[in-house]
Scaffold this motif. Structure first.
Motif, mmCIF file in Angstrom:
data_model
loop_
_atom_site.group_PDB
_atom_site.id
_atom_site.type_symbol
_atom_site.label_atom_id
_atom_site.label_comp_id
_atom_site.label_asym_id
_atom_site.label_seq_id
_atom_site.Cartn_x
_atom_site.Cartn_y
_atom_site.Cartn_z
ATOM 1 N N ILE A 34 15.376 45.912 80.048
ATOM 2 C CA ILE A 34 15.670 44.974 78.962
ATOM 3 C C ILE A 34 17.172 44.875 78.767
ATOM 4 N N VAL A 35 17.620 43.665 78.461
ATOM 5 C CA VAL A 35 18.996 43.445 78.011
ATOM 6 C C VAL A 35 18.907 42.927 76.590
ATOM 7 N N CYS A 68 26.748 48.209 78.052
ATOM 8 C CA CYS A 68 26.533 49.653 78.047
ATOM 9 C C CYS A 68 25.052 49.937 78.273
ATOM 10 N N HIS A 69 24.764 51.122 78.764
ATOM 11 C CA HIS A 69 23.381 51.565 78.923
ATOM 12 C C HIS A 69 22.922 52.200 77.617
ATOM 13 N N ALA A 70 21.652 52.027 77.308
ATOM 14 C CA ALA A 70 21.084 52.682 76.137
ATOM 15 C C ALA A 70 21.155 54.188 76.356
ATOM 16 N N VAL A 75 14.297 53.874 73.582
ATOM 17 C CA VAL A 75 13.411 52.831 74.102
ATOM 18 C C VAL A 75 13.790 51.514 73.439
ATOM 19 N N LEU A 76 14.036 50.488 74.241
ATOM 20 C CA LEU A 76 14.385 49.167 73.718
ATOM 21 C C LEU A 76 13.134 48.307 73.625
ATOM 22 N N ASP A 77 13.204 47.260 72.809
ATOM 23 C CA ASP A 77 12.118 46.280 72.764
ATOM 24 C C ASP A 77 12.699 44.912 72.469
ATOM 25 N N LEU A 78 11.869 43.906 72.627
ATOM 26 C CA LEU A 78 12.308 42.532 72.385
ATOM 27 C C LEU A 78 11.695 41.969 71.116
ATOM 28 N N ASP A 79 11.368 42.808 70.160
ATOM 29 C CA ASP A 79 10.733 42.342 68.922
ATOM 30 C C ASP A 79 11.569 41.302 68.185
#
Length: 89
Positions: A34-35, A68-70, A75-79
């Protein structure tokens, strides 16, 4: 007058701090890449890390300071993004 000097010092100090990166690259709960754009303008779900990094680089005119990297374990999301048709890159 002391207050004015204090404000000037604080604003001079804050201008030395680097701006946060515009794009964060990481994985979602399913392991997809995810970006996320801190400005909430663009972002996406990608098949691999290279595609995610390529997208982010194109969006910020290849400025490495904007990507930058998380952090490990985040954990990323697209909410925050509106639902769209399946447009996996």
């Amino acid at each position: 007058m002391a207050n004015a000097q204090h404000i000037q010092r604080r604003s001079a100090h804050s201008s030395l701090l680097p701006a946060p990166a515009r794009f964060i690259v990481g994985r979602d709960r399913r392991g997809s890449w995810i970006v996320q754009d801190r400005q909430g303008l663009v972002g996406g779900l990608f098949r691999n890390e290279a595609a995610a990094l390529h997208f982010a680089a194109e969006e910020c005119n290849h400025n490495p300071a904007d990507i930058c990297h998380a952090p490990e374990g985040v954990v990323l999301d697209l909410d925050g993004f509106p639902a769209a048709s399946s447009n996996l890159h």
